[in-house]
Design an enzyme around this catalytic site. Structure first.
Site, PDB file in Angstrom:
ATOM      1  N   LYS A 165       0.841  -1.200   0.000  1.00  0.00           N
ATOM      2  CA  LYS A 165       0.000   0.000   0.000  1.00  0.00           C
ATOM      3  C   LYS A 165       0.874   1.246   0.000  1.00  0.00           C
ATOM      4  O   LYS A 165       1.502   1.584   1.004  1.00  0.00           O
ATOM      5  CB  LYS A 165      -0.920   0.055   1.225  1.00  0.00           C
ATOM      6  CG  LYS A 165      -1.970   1.164   1.065  1.00  0.00           C
ATOM      7  CD  LYS A 165      -2.426   1.780   2.351  1.00  0.00           C
ATOM      8  CE  LYS A 165      -1.609   2.928   2.851  1.00  0.00           C
ATOM      9  NZ  LYS A 165      -1.708   4.168   2.060  1.00  0.00           N
ATOM     10  N   GLU A 238      10.363   1.356   9.975  1.00  0.00           N
ATOM     11  CA  GLU A 238      11.421   2.316   9.621  1.00  0.00           C
ATOM     12  C   GLU A 238      10.791   3.689   9.734  1.00  0.00           C
ATOM     13  O   GLU A 238       9.950   4.059   8.903  1.00  0.00           O
ATOM     14  CB  GLU A 238      11.904   2.068   8.186  1.00  0.00           C
ATOM     15  CG  GLU A 238      12.598   0.737   7.980  1.00  0.00           C
ATOM     16  CD  GLU A 238      13.998   0.673   8.577  1.00  0.00           C
ATOM     17  OE1 GLU A 238      14.431   1.655   9.213  1.00  0.00           O
ATOM     18  OE2 GLU A 238      14.646  -0.372   8.405  1.00  0.00           O
ATOM     19  N   CYS A 272      14.663  10.147   5.264  1.00  0.00           N
ATOM     20  CA  CYS A 272      14.746   9.862   6.698  1.00  0.00           C
ATOM     21  C   CYS A 272      16.161  10.067   7.217  1.00  0.00           C
ATOM     22  O   CYS A 272      16.354  10.608   8.294  1.00  0.00           O
ATOM     23  CB  CYS A 272      14.295   8.434   6.941  1.00  0.00           C
ATOM     24  SG  CYS A 272      15.113   7.251   5.850  1.00  0.00           S
ATOM     25  N   GLU A 369      11.836  16.624  13.348  1.00  0.00           N
ATOM     26  CA  GLU A 369      12.296  16.284  11.999  1.00  0.00           C
ATOM     27  C   GLU A 369      11.663  17.271  11.020  1.00  0.00           C
ATOM     28  O   GLU A 369      10.445  17.265  10.821  1.00  0.00           O
ATOM     29  CB  GLU A 369      11.841  14.861  11.669  1.00  0.00           C
ATOM     30  CG  GLU A 369      12.258  14.412  10.299  1.00  0.00           C
ATOM     31  CD  GLU A 369      11.699  13.042   9.932  1.00  0.00           C
ATOM     32  OE1 GLU A 369      10.534  12.741  10.265  1.00  0.00           O
ATOM     33  OE2 GLU A 369      12.433  12.287   9.292  1.00  0.00           O
TER      34      GLU A 369
HETATM   35  P1  NAD Z   1       3.051   8.599   7.269  1.00  0.00           P
HETATM   36  O1  NAD Z   1       3.282   7.835   8.544  1.00  0.00           O
HETATM   37  O2  NAD Z   1       2.072   9.694   7.280  1.00  0.00           O
HETATM   38  O3  NAD Z   1       2.532   7.574   6.126  1.00  0.00           O
HETATM   39  C1  NAD Z   1       3.295   6.478   5.695  1.00  0.00           C
HETATM   40  C2  NAD Z   1       2.367   5.425   5.122  1.00  0.00           C
HETATM   41  O4  NAD Z   1       1.593   4.870   6.180  1.00  0.00           O
HETATM   42  C3  NAD Z   1       1.343   5.933   4.115  1.00  0.00           C
HETATM   43  O5  NAD Z   1       1.134   4.919   3.145  1.00  0.00           O
HETATM   44  C4  NAD Z   1       0.099   6.151   4.958  1.00  0.00           C
HETATM   45  O6  NAD Z   1      -1.110   6.100   4.211  1.00  0.00           O
HETATM   46  C5  NAD Z   1       0.198   4.997   5.934  1.00  0.00           C
HETATM   47  N1  NAD Z   1      -0.382   5.218   7.264  1.00  0.00           N
HETATM   48  C6  NAD Z   1      -0.464   6.378   7.955  1.00  0.00           C
HETATM   49  N2  NAD Z   1      -1.005   6.156   9.186  1.00  0.00           N
HETATM   50  C7  NAD Z   1      -1.219   4.802   9.264  1.00  0.00           C
HETATM   51  C8  NAD Z   1      -1.721   3.951  10.272  1.00  0.00           C
HETATM   52  N3  NAD Z   1      -2.131   4.417  11.458  1.00  0.00           N
HETATM   53  N4  NAD Z   1      -1.809   2.611  10.031  1.00  0.00           N
HETATM   54  C9  NAD Z   1      -1.395   2.114   8.839  1.00  0.00           C
HETATM   55  N5  NAD Z   1      -0.925   2.875   7.838  1.00  0.00           N
HETATM   56  C10 NAD Z   1      -0.824   4.215   8.040  1.00  0.00           C
HETATM   57  O7  NAD Z   1       4.476   9.061   6.767  1.00  0.00           O
HETATM   58  P2  NAD Z   1       4.801   9.972   5.482  1.00  0.00           P
HETATM   59  O8  NAD Z   1       4.473  11.382   5.805  1.00  0.00           O
HETATM   60  O9  NAD Z   1       4.227   9.339   4.267  1.00  0.00           O
HETATM   61  O10 NAD Z   1       6.380   9.790   5.372  1.00  0.00           O
HETATM   62  C11 NAD Z   1       7.313  10.633   5.959  1.00  0.00           C
HETATM   63  C12 NAD Z   1       7.922   9.953   7.174  1.00  0.00           C
HETATM   64  O11 NAD Z   1       8.511   8.717   6.785  1.00  0.00           O
HETATM   65  C13 NAD Z   1       9.042  10.771   7.779  1.00  0.00           C
HETATM   66  O12 NAD Z   1       8.915  10.779   9.181  1.00  0.00           O
HETATM   67  C14 NAD Z   1      10.293   9.996   7.384  1.00  0.00           C
HETATM   68  O13 NAD Z   1      11.384  10.175   8.224  1.00  0.00           O
HETATM   69  C15 NAD Z   1       9.796   8.597   7.396  1.00  0.00           C
HETATM   70  N6  NAD Z   1      10.673   7.750   6.599  1.00  0.00           N
HETATM   71  C16 NAD Z   1      11.462   6.842   7.232  1.00  0.00           C
HETATM   72  C17 NAD Z   1      12.336   6.054   6.505  1.00  0.00           C
HETATM   73  C18 NAD Z   1      13.221   5.033   7.166  1.00  0.00           C
HETATM   74  O14 NAD Z   1      13.700   4.148   6.473  1.00  0.00           O
HETATM   75  N7  NAD Z   1      13.479   5.112   8.460  1.00  0.00           N
HETATM   76  C19 NAD Z   1      12.419   6.211   5.127  1.00  0.00           C
HETATM   77  C20 NAD Z   1      11.613   7.174   4.518  1.00  0.00           C
HETATM   78  C21 NAD Z   1      10.729   7.934   5.269  1.00  0.00           C
END
Ligand code: NAD
Length: 466
Positions: A165, A238, A272, A369
Site C-alpha cells: 500500500k 522504519e 529519513c 524532523e
Molecule cells: P506517514 O506515517 O504519514 O505515512 C506512511 C504510510 O503509512 C502511508 O502509506 C500512509 O497512508 C500509511 N499510514 C499512515 N497512518 C497509518 C496507520 N495508522 N496505520 C497504517 N498505515 C498508516 O508518513 P509519510 O508522511 O508518508 O512519510 C514521511 C515519514 O517517513 C518521515 O517521518 C520519514 O522520516 C519517514 N521515513 C522513514 C524512513 C526510514 O527508512 N526510516 C524512510 C523514509 C521515510
C-alpha cells in the site's frame, strides 16, 4: 485510468481520488481508492498464491531476476510517473527504478544464513528460515519505488507473498510497478492496492497478514505497532530521523561543507537519513556558516523536468506548510537566516534552500524532523557536549562525524545513539548493509542478511541420533 493489481488482474477502484503534481499544485491523475472488499480479495489472493510460491526457492530467485529485467525495461515510464507525483528532479527520479533493479538482483543472489548448532553422534540441530506468510507493506511518499522494493525483494526471496500500500500522495509509480510485477510473477504473489491512511489501518488490522513492514512517521509507526501487537503480527518499522552531523575542529571545511550540503538537501531534504542539524565547533563556526550559506544559495531550484534543476519542490502541500511554519517559527525565536528562509512565489510547493544560524535546541526546527530544505547550524564548545546534545532526542536513525583524523572521528561516532553512524559521509545505504533506527526511529532492520531474516520465522530442526 490507473489500476490496482489484485491476483494478477488490473482492477479499478470503486472510487478514485486526486493525485497532485507538487511542481504545479494541479491534479495530475486519478488513483483508485481500494474498498474493504478489494483489500480482502488482495489478501486472500496473496494467501492462496503463497501455497506454491513458498515451495521452490530456485524458481523464486529466477522470477526475481526476470522481474529486475522487466523493471529495467520500464525505467522511463516509472521515472516519468515519479517526477509527476513527487517533484523529484529527473536525475534523482531515475535512480529509483535503478534501486529496484539492484535490490532485486542482490536479493535474488543472497544466501540465507545456515546455522548448525550441533552435529554429533547425539543429534543434528539446525536453525532453518521459513516464510512468514502474507506480508503487508506500507510505504511513504518520499521514495515510493525504492522503499517499496526494500520490502518486496527480501519478502519474495523468503517465500512470502505481499500486499503493498503506497502513500496516498504518491501511488502512481507503485501502481505501475504493480502492473509490471503482475505480468512477471504468478497471480497474487505481489498485489498493489491504493488508498489513504484508513486503508493502511485496515491492512494492519486484517487477520491475514502475519507481518507488517512499515516505513513512515513515528506516529504512524506507533499506531501500526499497537494494532499489530494485538494480533502478534511480526513487525518492521522504519520511522523518522533527526540526524545530527558533528563537524570536528580538525575538519577541512572546503571538503566537508559541500558533502554535508549535498546530503542535507538531497530530495529537497525529504529523506529519513539525512543531516538535519549540524554541530560546528566555536573555532570554525563563522567560516562554516558562511560556507554553508554560499553553498545553499548556489543550489538550482526549479522545474523537476529541467535537466539543470538540482532541487525540486516539496512533495506535498502539508509538508510544504510544515517546513514553512518551522522556518518562520525559528526566525521568530531569534534564528538568523543566512540564506533562503521563504517559500518561492508562483505555483507549486517550492521553498528556498535555507541555512539558519545562531540557533540552538528548544526551537522546533532543531528538536523535530523538518523533512525539508531548512538546515540549522548549531555551535558547540566541547565535543562531549555536542555528542550529548546530538543524543538528546527520541530519534535515533543515523548520525555522522566529520574530521581529518579518521580514528578520532570513528571513536566519537561510536557514542552516537543511532542505528547507523557515518564518518565523513552520510546516508550511504546499500542492499547488503542492515539499516534501522534506534529509539523511536524504528524497530528491526531492513536490507542485508539481517533484513532478509526479518521476513522469516526461525525453525529449529532437531534430528535425534542414537
Ligand atoms: P506517514 O506515517 O504519514 O505515512 C506512511 C504510510 O503509512 C502511508 O502509506 C500512509 O497512508 C500509511 N499510514 C499512515 N497512518 C497509518 C496507520 N495508522 N496505520 C497504517 N498505515 C498508516 O508518513 P509519510 O508522511 O508518508 O512519510 C514521511 C515519514 O517517513 C518521515 O517521518 C520519514 O522520516 C519517514 N521515513 C522513514 C524512513 C526510514 O527508512 N526510516 C524512510 C523514509 C521515510
Amino acid at each position: 485510468m490507473a489500476t490496482m493489481t489484485i491476483n494478477g488482474n488490473s482492477v479499478r477502484g470503486q472510487s478514485t481520488y486526486d493525485v497532485i503534481n507538487p511542481a504545479t499544485g494541479n491534479v495530475q491523475a486519478q488513483a483508485p481508492d481500494c474498498s474493504a472488499e478489494q483489500l480482502n480479495e488482495a489478501l486472500e489472493a496473496a494467501e492462496a498464491a503463497g501455497k506454491s510460491w513458498r515451495t521452490n526457492e530456485d524458481e523464486r530467485r529466477k522470477a526475481m531476476l526476470r522481474l529486475a529485467d522487466a523493471v529495467a525495461a520500464a525505467r522511463e515510464d516509472l521515472k516519468t510517473a515519479l517526477i509527476a507525483e513527487t517533484g523529484k528532479p529527473t536525475s534523482l527520479a531515475a535512480t529509483e527504478p535503478d534501486i529496484c533493479v539492484a535490490w532485486l538482483q542482490v536479493f535474488a543472489g543472497m544466501e540465507f544464513p545456515r546455522r548448525v548448532l550441533q552435529d554429533d553422534s547425539n543429534a543434528l540441530i539446525e536453525v532453518a528460515h521459513r516464510p512468514i506468510g502474507v506480508v503487508g507493506a506500507i510505504t511513504p511518499w518520499n521514495f515510493p519505488l525504492g522503499l517499496a522494493m526494500w520490502k518486496i525483494a527480501p519478502a519474495l526471496l523468503a517465500g512470502n507473498t505481499v500486499v503493498v500500500k503506497p502513500s496516498p500522495f504518491t501511488p502512481m509509480a507503485t501502481l505501475l510497478l504493480g502492473e509490471i510485477m503482475g505480468e512477471v510473477l504468478p497471480p497474487g504473489v505481489v498485489n498493489v492496492v491504493s488508498g489513504g491512511d484508513d486503508l493502511g489501518r485496515a491492512l494492519v488490522a486484517h487477520r491475514l497478514p502475519r507481518k507488517i513492514t512499515f516505513t513512515g512517521s513515528v506516529s504512524g509507526g506507533k499506531s501500526v505497532a499497537a494494532t499489530a501487537g494485538a494480533d502478534l503480527k511480526r513487525l518492521t518499522l522504519e520511522l523518522g530521523g533527526n540526524d545530527a552531523a558533528i563537524v570536528l575542529p580538525d575538519a577541512d571545511l572546503a571538503s566537508v561543507v559541500p558533502k554535508i550540503l549535498d546530503t542535507a538537501f538531497f530530495n529537497t531534504g525529504q529523506a529519513c537519513a539525512l543531516p538535519k542539524r549540524v554541530y560546528v565547533p566555536d573555532s570554525l563556526y563563522v567560516e562554516a556558516v558562511e560556507a554553508f550559506g554560499a553553498g545553499a544559495a548556489g543550489i538550482a531550484v526549479g522545474d523537476p523536468t529541467d535537466a539543470n534543476t538540482q532541487m525540486g519542490p516539496l512533495s506535498t502541500r502539508p509538508q510544504f506548510e510544515r517546513v514553512k511554519g518551522l522556518a518562520e517559527d525559528a526566525v521568530a525565536r531569534g534564528a538568523r537566516v543566512v540564506t533562503g528562509g521563504s517559500a518561492i512565489s508562483g505555483p507549486g510547493y517550492y521553498f528556498q534552500p535555507t541555512i539558519l544560524a545562531d540557533i540552538t535546541e528548544g526551537v522546533a526546527v532543531v528538536d523535530e524532523e523538518q523533512f525539508g530544505p531548512v538546515l540549522p547550524i548549531l555551535r558547540y564548545s566541547r565535543i562531549d557536549d555536542a555528542v550529548e546534545r546530538a543524543n538528546r532526542t527520541m530519534y535515533g536513525l543515523c548520525g555522522s562525524v566529520w574530521g581529518a583524523d579518521e580514528d578520532t572521528a570513528r571513536d566519537i561516532a561510536g557514542h552516537l545513539e543511532c542505528g547507523t553512524t557515518f564518518v565523513n559521509t552520510h546516508a550511504a545505504l546499500l542492499p547488503t548493509v542492515p539499516f534501522g533506527g534506534a529509539k523511536w526511529s524504528g524497530v528491526g532492520v531492513e536490507n542485508g542478511v539481517d533484513g532478509l531474516v526479518a521476513f522469516t520465522e526461525p525453525q529449529v530442526v532437531h534430528t535425534a541420533r542414537d
